[in-house]
Design a protein around this motif. Structure first.
Motif, short mmCIF file in Angstrom:
data_model
loop_
_atom_site.label_atom_id
_atom_site.label_comp_id
_atom_site.label_asym_id
_atom_site.label_seq_id
_atom_site.Cartn_x
_atom_site.Cartn_y
_atom_site.Cartn_z
N PRO A 343 -26.52 14.88 11.15
CA PRO A 343 -26.43 16.07 10.31
C PRO A 343 -27.47 16.05 9.19
CG PRO A 343 -24.26 15.13 10.68
CD PRO A 343 -25.24 14.16 11.25
N ALA A 344 -28.09 17.20 8.94
CA ALA A 344 -29.17 17.27 7.96
C ALA A 344 -28.84 18.30 6.90
CB ALA A 344 -30.49 17.60 8.66
N PRO A 345 -28.02 17.92 5.90
CA PRO A 345 -27.73 18.90 4.83
C PRO A 345 -29.01 19.34 4.12
CG PRO A 345 -26.84 16.71 4.31
CD PRO A 345 -27.30 16.66 5.71
N HIS A 346 -30.03 18.46 4.15
CA HIS A 346 -31.30 18.77 3.48
C HIS A 346 -32.09 19.84 4.22
CE1 HIS A 346 -31.69 15.27 6.18
NE2 HIS A 346 -32.71 15.96 6.63
N ALA A 347 -31.57 20.31 5.37
CA ALA A 347 -32.25 21.43 6.04
C ALA A 347 -32.06 22.70 5.24
CB ALA A 347 -31.68 21.63 7.44
N SER A 348 -31.05 22.70 4.37
CA SER A 348 -30.77 23.89 3.58
C SER A 348 -31.87 24.13 2.56
CB SER A 348 -29.44 23.71 2.86
OG SER A 348 -29.26 24.76 1.93
N TRP A 349 -32.18 25.38 2.36
CA TRP A 349 -33.09 25.73 1.26
C TRP A 349 -32.49 26.91 0.53
CZ3 TRP A 349 -35.43 30.53 2.38
CH2 TRP A 349 -35.46 30.89 3.75
N ALA A 350 -32.71 26.92 -0.78
CA ALA A 350 -32.09 27.92 -1.62
C ALA A 350 -33.08 29.03 -1.94
CB ALA A 350 -31.59 27.27 -2.90
N GLY A 351 -32.67 30.22 -1.70
CA GLY A 351 -33.49 31.38 -2.08
C GLY A 351 -32.81 32.10 -3.21
N GLY A 352 -32.83 33.40 -3.17
CA GLY A 352 -32.12 34.18 -4.17
C GLY A 352 -33.02 35.10 -4.94
N TRP A 353 -32.41 35.83 -5.82
CA TRP A 353 -33.10 36.92 -6.50
C TRP A 353 -33.25 36.64 -7.98
CZ3 TRP A 353 -34.90 41.36 -3.98
CH2 TRP A 353 -34.61 41.41 -2.61
N SER A 354 -34.04 37.52 -8.61
CA SER A 354 -34.23 37.42 -10.05
C SER A 354 -34.44 38.85 -10.55
CB SER A 354 -35.45 36.58 -10.36
OG SER A 354 -36.61 37.23 -9.88
N PRO A 416 -27.35 20.76 -4.53
CA PRO A 416 -28.17 19.64 -5.02
C PRO A 416 -29.19 19.14 -4.01
CG PRO A 416 -25.84 19.29 -5.48
CD PRO A 416 -25.92 20.48 -4.58
N VAL A 417 -28.90 19.27 -2.70
CA VAL A 417 -29.86 18.75 -1.72
C VAL A 417 -30.75 19.84 -1.14
CG1 VAL A 417 -28.44 16.77 -1.06
CG2 VAL A 417 -28.12 18.95 0.13
N SER A 418 -30.51 21.08 -1.55
CA SER A 418 -31.30 22.19 -0.99
C SER A 418 -32.73 22.16 -1.51
CB SER A 418 -30.67 23.53 -1.34
OG SER A 418 -29.46 23.68 -0.65
N HIS A 419 -33.65 22.56 -0.63
CA HIS A 419 -35.05 22.69 -1.03
C HIS A 419 -35.31 24.10 -1.54
CE1 HIS A 419 -35.22 19.25 1.71
NE2 HIS A 419 -36.33 18.90 1.09
N THR A 420 -36.49 24.29 -2.08
CA THR A 420 -36.97 25.66 -2.32
C THR A 420 -38.30 25.79 -1.60
OG1 THR A 420 -38.08 24.97 -4.33
CG2 THR A 420 -35.92 26.00 -4.57
N ARG A 421 -38.66 27.04 -1.34
CA ARG A 421 -39.99 27.26 -0.77
C ARG A 421 -41.03 26.92 -1.83
NH1 ARG A 421 -37.86 33.04 0.92
NH2 ARG A 421 -36.47 32.43 -0.75
N PRO A 422 -42.22 26.47 -1.42
CA PRO A 422 -43.22 26.08 -2.41
C PRO A 422 -43.47 27.21 -3.41
CG PRO A 422 -43.97 25.54 -0.20
CD PRO A 422 -42.71 26.31 -0.05
N PRO A 423 -43.34 26.93 -4.71
CA PRO A 423 -43.61 27.99 -5.68
C PRO A 423 -45.11 28.15 -5.89
CG PRO A 423 -42.83 26.00 -6.78
CD PRO A 423 -42.93 25.66 -5.34
N ILE A 424 -45.70 28.98 -5.06
CA ILE A 424 -47.16 29.18 -5.14
C ILE A 424 -47.44 30.66 -5.34
CG2 ILE A 424 -47.87 27.20 -3.73
CD1 ILE A 424 -48.00 29.29 -1.37
N PRO A 425 -48.60 30.98 -5.89
CA PRO A 425 -48.90 32.40 -6.11
C PRO A 425 -49.34 33.11 -4.82
CG PRO A 425 -50.64 31.03 -6.98
CD PRO A 425 -49.56 30.10 -6.53
N ALA A 426 -48.98 32.57 -3.66
CA ALA A 426 -49.27 33.27 -2.41
C ALA A 426 -48.05 33.12 -1.50
CB ALA A 426 -50.53 32.71 -1.75
N GLY A 427 -46.87 33.18 -2.10
CA GLY A 427 -45.63 32.96 -1.36
C GLY A 427 -45.43 33.96 -0.24
N SER A 428 -45.81 35.19 -0.49
CA SER A 428 -45.63 36.22 0.52
C SER A 428 -46.60 36.00 1.68
CB SER A 428 -45.81 37.58 -0.14
OG SER A 428 -46.30 38.51 0.75
N LEU A 429 -47.82 35.57 1.35
CA LEU A 429 -48.80 35.27 2.40
C LEU A 429 -48.33 34.10 3.25
CD1 LEU A 429 -51.69 35.80 3.53
CD2 LEU A 429 -52.47 34.01 2.00
#
Lengths: 469, 347
Positions: A343-354, A416-429
């Motif tokens: 099992p890979a709980p670290h497969a989870s990544w957190a998104g969400g809005w602002s 706590p184990v969730s990743h986020t997508r790389p915070p880069i200024p080309a996230g949509s690309l």
């Protein structure tokens, strides 16, 4: 009817009147076009009644009421929650009125064409609901108002929010958004179908190999070899390259150089597994699913998971509320995604809005007060309890309410184990490129070569933006 | 047979030309003197300059037309010139454009998706336009027959044109779904697996062509109008000469219809290059599967509004404009060899 021509009134001839009219209208047109100020004046002169209950910025009697424009993309429960938040905010802040406009969402969350057009046209809303992972991209492009100083004045601190959410809302050490809700991801499965197919509903797949095996047992094909029930849809819902890559312990960004590293050996490994899975179940079947679910065709009640056309999917916590609403009689389970060796709980990544204040907003101070309420404890509490999402405000998340439902708790525990997508200024690309890469890998391209191409393209773009310097 | 003088033909038309040929030498000289004096008259006036009266008319005309002129300058000419400027810059619609010279155009050459998009668009144009002409013309021929209930048929074939293309695209997503779509039900009856339509790379572009044939009602109406303009005398004369139906079609209908075909060809070339809503909606803007439905205009739109590359998008737009212009010019040049305007010469 007989016409009477009033002789005395004919001071000007018809010709000169028409000439004058034409001249006037063209002058008016010119004036309207040349004007840079918007036609609508946002200030009104009516005095507020009653005292302000807010400690944030107390309104004084006699002060003019400011109307601010708020745009969001929400429907259903989320819309109801937002309306409630607005009403609560207005009751506490009689000097601010919020004018909410629903903006139909185009193209998922990856591009906000209407916002871009409004900013470029000099008439953006004051407040806008915004996908958090592209905040840095919009900040880099100068589309958002810097909120750092307003946050310092308003006493909003980094410590109030989960670190990953706060990080996504910042770009180059400056705050450009306030985090709102978040979500996590794991493997959902339909216990009823497991039972029906002779599998133990309490024994979901533990690793990737079992996932493939069980998927084969659960998949049903018709006479023409078309899949009518998917054991597991490898590219549906949240089964993005991120999910697989994280499950295989891959990294998408080098922590030191900040360069994008989609061709990380573990990500490549995960995509090889994915490609093999796609070939096992037939590329044409995968394509048929993609085409059938274009746009929002498979959302909500049409979701293959709710219709029983899919037994296992990768999805998020929002399905907890949906399951209660759409399929209260069916038993579902959610467990960490099965990784290559367990099992890979670290497969989870957190998104969400602002929530953000677009560049050029007419009332940035009032807008700040609105978003600091919406993203503050009260706003997040109202929203997350209505919709079933996870708050990013630590104080709100500590509320025992969120850990009552065992399924919902399982998702919160992943934070706590969730990743986020790389915070880069080309996230949509990067998102778009990974989307295309996944499609190309399904269609037989070599994962490593294809992911390398994504890296090259996105890093070149980041280089151009001066991200590494 | 003697030929009319060209200037005479232009001013008077075929009927006068015939009487010219029938006239005597004296009459001809008088006619030519008359036309010569008529043509030289405006020159004399313009040499003297405009009278106050004419000037006033001119001024008032400009004032009356000014809302349109201003609109044209502001909303057409200015944006066109601005996009030309932006095509040489890096520009995100907010920040000041940065001049990069030919960089955008050089980037295009190296951009594989640009070539994919250009190929897809050309493929669509080359396959769909001839088919559309044959199909619309053929339908018009059938609908022009004196068949029972032809008004009903005409309405049926025109109806899809009335449906907004967004609504059509959304319905097609369901109809053409290879797994559950209705379109494959007849294949199931036969026990074979139907095509995968827009879902797979092999069928996606042909599916788009098929869908484009669906909304051809407007063109069918054009062909119908053209067919009804063909003078009955020509058919009568052909029948007297013993021409059968096919000979009549080849020697009367087809030549008389070439102006309509020409018009359809030019407009559909432009239309094919701007093909957007249907593939955009049916693929959710992704150009899936395998980029086979990534059309040029979709790629342009994504660069402008998803990646904020207004400069690159402007460059893409200008390349598209120049290509359309070149193709249209070639078609216009070719028109003199095959388009027949009932004897008149407009080229």
């Amino acid at each position: 009817m007989p016409k009477r021509i009033p002789q005395a009134g004919r001071a000007i001839s018809r010709r000169s009147f028409l000439t004058g009219l034409a001249g006037f209208s063209s002058a008016a047109l010119l004036a309207a076009c040349g004007s840079t100020t918007p036609a609508g004046d946002s200030g009104s002169t009516s005095a507020p009644t009653g005292d302000s209950g807010s400690t944030n910025a107390p309104a004084q009697n006699g002060q003019a009421v400011i109307t601010i424009e708020l745009w969001d993309q929400q429907t259903g429960l989320a819309e109801e929650a937002t309306k409630q938040i607005i009403a609560d905010f207005e009751a506490q802040n009689p000097d601010i009125k919020i004018n909410r406009t629903y903006i139909a969402q185009t193209e998922g969350t990856q591009s906000d064409q209407k916002l871009l057009t409004a900013i470029a046209g000099g008439a953006p809303p004051d407040v806008y609901k915004f996908d958090r992972f592209i905040v840095s991209q919009f900040a880099a492009q100068d589309f958002l108002t810097d909120l750092t100083d307003l946050a310092a004045q308003g006493g909003v601190k980094e410590d109030d929010y989960f670190p990953f959410a706060w990080e996504e809302a910042n770009y180059k050490g400056r705050l450009f958004a306030l985090p709102f809700d978040t979500d996590t991801r794991q493997l959902w499965y339909n216990k009823d179908i497991f039972k029906e197919a002779g599998l133990d509903p309490e024994k979901p797949p533990q690793n990737a190999q079992e996932l493939l095996q069980m998927a084969q047992e659960l998949t049903i094909r018709d006479n023409n070899d078309r899949i009518t029930r998917w054991g597991y849809i490898p590219h549906g819902d949240q089964a993005w390259i991120y999910t697989y890559g994280f499950a295989w312990k891959g990294e998408f960004q080098d922590p030191n150089t900040k360069r994008i590293t989609c061709a990380h050996p573990n990500v490549v490994e995960s995509m090889k597994w994915f490609q093999n899975y796609a070939n096992t179940f037939g590329v044409d079947n995968l394509d048929a699913f993609t085409a059938a679910c274009t746009g929002s065709a498979c959302n909500d009640t049409n979701d293959y998971f709710w219709t029983g056309q899919a037994v296992m999917v990768v999805s998020g916590n929002w399905k907890v509320a949906q399951a209660k609403k759409y399929k209260p009689d069916v038993q579902y389970g959610a467990v960490p995604f099965p990784g290559p060796d367990g099992p890979a709980p670290h497969a989870s990544w957190a998104g969400g809005w602002s929530w953000v204040v677009p560049k050029g907003a007419k009332n940035p101070e009032a807008a700040w007060r609105a978003i600091s309420y919406i993203c503050g404890p009260e706003g997040q509490n109202t929203f997350c309890k209505t919709v079933g999402n996870i708050p990013t405000n630590k104080a709100v998340a500590a509320d025992p309410y969120y850990s009552q439902d065992p399924l919902a708790k399982a998702f919160i525990d992943l934070l706590p184990v969730s990743h986020t997508r790389p915070p880069i200024p080309a996230g949509s690309l990067l998102w778009d490129e990974l989307y295309k890469a996944r499609a190309d890998i399904i269609h037989g391209q070599d994962p490593e070569t294809r992911l390398k191409a994504v890296d090259d393209l996105v890093n070149a773009e980041l280089e151009k933006l001066g991200f590494f310097s | 047979m003697s030929v009319c003088p060209a200037e005479y033909f232009r001013s008077a038309g075929q009927r006068f030309c015939d009487s010219y040929q029938a006239s005597t030498g004296e009459q001809r000289k008088a006619w030519l003197r008359m036309t010569a004096s008529m043509q030289s008259a405006p020159e004399i006036r313009s040499r003297q300059g405009w009278s106050r009266h004419t000037w006033r008319h001119f001024r008032n005309g400009i004032i009356f037309a000014s809302p349109w002129i201003i609109g044209l300058l502001l909303f057409w000419i200015f944006p066109i010139l601005a996009s030309l400027y932006y095509s040489f810059t890096e520009f995100n619609a907010i920040q000041t454009p940065r001049w990069v010279g030919m960089d955008n155009f050089i980037a295009m050459v190296k951009d594989t998706i640009f070539w994919t998009a250009a190929y897809n668009t050309l493929w669509f144009a080359v396959v769909s336009i001839p088919l559309a002409i044959v199909w619309a013309f053929g339908l018009a021929l059938v609908l022009n027959r004196r068949i029972h209930g032809r008004i009903v048929y005409r309405t049926i074939y025109f109806l899809p044109t009335l449906v907004p293309s967004v609504a059509l695209a959304l319905v097609w997503i369901y109809l053409f779904n290879p797994a559950t779509g209705l379109i494959n039900v007849p294949f199931d009856w036969l026990g074979i697996r139907g095509p995968c339509w827009n879902a797979c790379a092999a069928w996606s572009r042909p599916t788009m062509v098929l869908l484009a044939m669906w909304i051809i009602g407007g063109q069918v109406v054009l062909y119908l109008a053209g067919l009804q303009d063909v003078p009955q005398e020509l058919y009568d004369a052909a029948a007297v000469d013993g021409a059968n139906v096919f000979q009549q079609f080849r020697s009367v209908t087809l030549p008389m219809m070439t102006p309509v075909i020409f018009y359809h060809l030019v407009t559909s070339v432009i239309g094919a290059f701007q093909f957007f809503e249907i593939p955009y909606i049916m693929t959710g803007g992704t150009g899936a599967p395998d980029n086979t439905l990534m059309f040029y205009s979709i790629y342009l739109f994504k660069n402008a509004f998803a990646y904020f590359k207004m400069g690159y998008a402007s460059a893409l737009a200008w390349v598209m404009f120049i290509v359309i212009l070149a193709i249209t010019l070639v078609i216009f040049r070719s028109a003199r060899h095959w388009v027949y305007y009932g004897g008149a010469d407009f080229t």
